[in-house]
Write an enzyme that holds these catalytic residues in place. Structure first.
Site, PDB file in Angstrom:
ATOM      1  CG  ASP A 121      64.145  34.980 -37.907  1.00  0.00           C
ATOM      2  OD1 ASP A 121      64.286  34.406 -39.015  1.00  0.00           O
ATOM      3  OD2 ASP A 121      63.646  34.417 -36.921  1.00  0.00           O
ATOM      4  CE  LYS A 185      61.556  35.672 -34.096  1.00  0.00           C
ATOM      5  NZ  LYS A 185      63.007  35.491 -34.334  1.00  0.00           N
ATOM      6  CE  LYS A 214      61.357  32.032 -34.944  1.00  0.00           C
ATOM      7  NZ  LYS A 214      62.763  32.181 -35.401  1.00  0.00           N
TER       8      LYS A 214
END
Length: 249
Positions: A121, A185, A214
């Site tokens: 991430d 995300k 996400k």
């Protein structure tokens, strides 16, 4: 990719959003075990100890969460604990500010993959995005997506929506898709705000079939999680996974 080409694609996508995107709040109807499979059980506090990580991983195994999300120093430990489970290990890159050099992010990514991370991430460079250095943003994401694709891992790009205008959110998602990211995300959870339903829906609209979304940051209860999923989230990043699962039973 040249900046002129990126600018053209971003303008076209901005026009498409203006013409076609409408936001409607929705809520997913899921069973407890189905909700669990959306959750990245997260612990990224500076004070997290090895014992805290062990507890996190055991909770993830016991509740069949999709992944744990932890700082790079705990990738090896998490992988060892989760060896006999289906729970994935996600770690963070350039976290939480995104202001590291590309070379630093690449090294951190290589090291995390070597240690056993299944997913990365990465926080994009927010300052450079805000001054429309789109070629730089493309270069840093592409440099890491090349690594993850070669290693058969996943890359999620954290765009930190709380700091971005609508136009900047569009640019961040479009560049992430062009550069080969697997997910976009919403948030680190360390910014001035977290996931918003309309942002998730917008990101899902732009991602199409080429990326997933996400939602993370401030998702602390079942109702919010179900709304995020209903609006297009494929994964939920939260430190409140246990509470969410208990509410769903």
């Amino acid at each position: 990719m040249r900046i002129s080409e990126l600018e053209k694609i971003i303008k076209n996508e901005t026009r498409r959003v203006e013409k076609e995107f409408t936001f409607e709040e929705k809520q997913a109807n899921l069973k407890p075990h189905e909700v669990a499979k959306y959750i990245d059980h997260t612990l990224l506090k500076a004070t997290s100890t090895p014992l805290d990580i062990e507890t996190l991983c055991k909770e993830a195994k016991d509740n069949n969460f999709y992944a744990v999300c932890i700082n790079p120093t705990y990738v090896i430990l998490s992988k060892e604990i989760l060896t006999d489970s289906e729970v994935k290990v996600a770690t963070v890159i350039g976290f939480p500010l995104g202001a590291n050099t590309i070379q630093t992010k690449v090294y951190e990514s290589e090291n995390s993959i070597k240690d056993g991370a299944d997913e990365l991430d990465m926080v994009l460079n927010i300052g450079r995005l805000k001054v429309q250095q789109y070629d730089y943003i493309y270069e840093e994401i592409h440099a890491i997506s090349s690594l993850t694709k070669d290693a058969k891992k996943l890359l999620k790009v954290i765009i930190e929506t709380c700091y971005l205008s609508k136009e900047e959110k569009i640019a961040a998602v479009v560049i992430s898709k062009l550069a080969g990211a697997d997910f976009v995300k919403t948030s680190t959870g360390f910014g001035s705000g977290g996931a918003e339903l309309e942002d998730v829906a917008l990101m899902n609209f732009l991602a199409g079939n080429e990326m997933k979304v996400k939602a993370s940051g401030g998702i602390k209860d079942l109702e919010t999680a179900l709304k995020m999923i209903g609006c297009g989230a494929d994964r939920i990043g939260t430190s409140s996974g246990l509470k969410i699962i208990q509410e769903s039973k």
